[in-house]
Design an enzyme around this catalytic site. Structure first.
Site, PDB file in Angstrom:
ATOM      1  N   ARG A   1      -8.129 -24.101 -43.931  1.00 57.91           N
ATOM      2  CA  ARG A   1      -7.608 -25.306 -42.669  1.00 57.91           C
ATOM      3  C   ARG A   1      -7.941 -27.050 -43.298  1.00 57.91           C
ATOM      4  NH1 ARG A   1      -9.140 -23.850 -37.067  1.00 57.91           N
ATOM      5  NH2 ARG A   1      -9.567 -25.798 -36.791  1.00 57.91           N
ATOM      6  N   ASP A   2      -8.262 -27.358 -44.419  1.00 60.82           N
ATOM      7  CA  ASP A   2      -9.142 -28.340 -44.661  1.00 60.82           C
ATOM      8  C   ASP A   2      -8.678 -28.182 -46.382  1.00 60.82           C
ATOM      9  OD1 ASP A   2      -9.427 -30.740 -44.522  1.00 60.82           O
ATOM     10  OD2 ASP A   2     -11.917 -30.344 -44.170  1.00 60.82           O
ATOM     11  N   LEU A   3      -7.600 -27.887 -46.701  1.00 59.71           N
ATOM     12  CA  LEU A   3      -7.345 -28.578 -48.439  1.00 59.71           C
ATOM     13  C   LEU A   3      -7.161 -29.591 -49.102  1.00 59.71           C
ATOM     14  CD1 LEU A   3      -6.644 -26.387 -50.410  1.00 59.71           C
ATOM     15  CD2 LEU A   3      -4.162 -26.296 -50.136  1.00 59.71           C
TER      16      LEU A   3
END
Length: 75
Positions: free
Chosen positions: A51-53
């Site tokens: 969710r936080d690439l």
């Protein structure tokens, strides 16, 4: 469950690598992007979503060889 996978040798974030290097060649950028897409495809296949690439969350690892200890065989 939230899990984390880390390598313990030769790691650096993609963000710090790009800052240190200044700019990447097209071939180097293509190789890194290909590896990132392959990794994301795999984790999606096994049901994990990242969710936080971003560059800061991608570790570059210099892997020389991976194998079973004492077996003499590389994996």
């Amino acid at each position: 469950n939230v899990g984390s996978i880390r390598a313990e040798y030769g790691e650096e974030s993609l963000f710090s690598y790009v800052r240190r290097k200044g700019k990447l060649t097209e071939a180097e950028a293509a190789r890194i992007i290909s590896q990132i897409l392959s990794a994301v495809d795999y984790i999606h296949f096994i049901g994990i979503t990242h969710r936080d690439l971003k560059l800061e969350n991608i570790l570059l690892v210099n892997v020389i060889a991976v194998g079973k200890v004492g077996s003499g065989e590389a994996l």
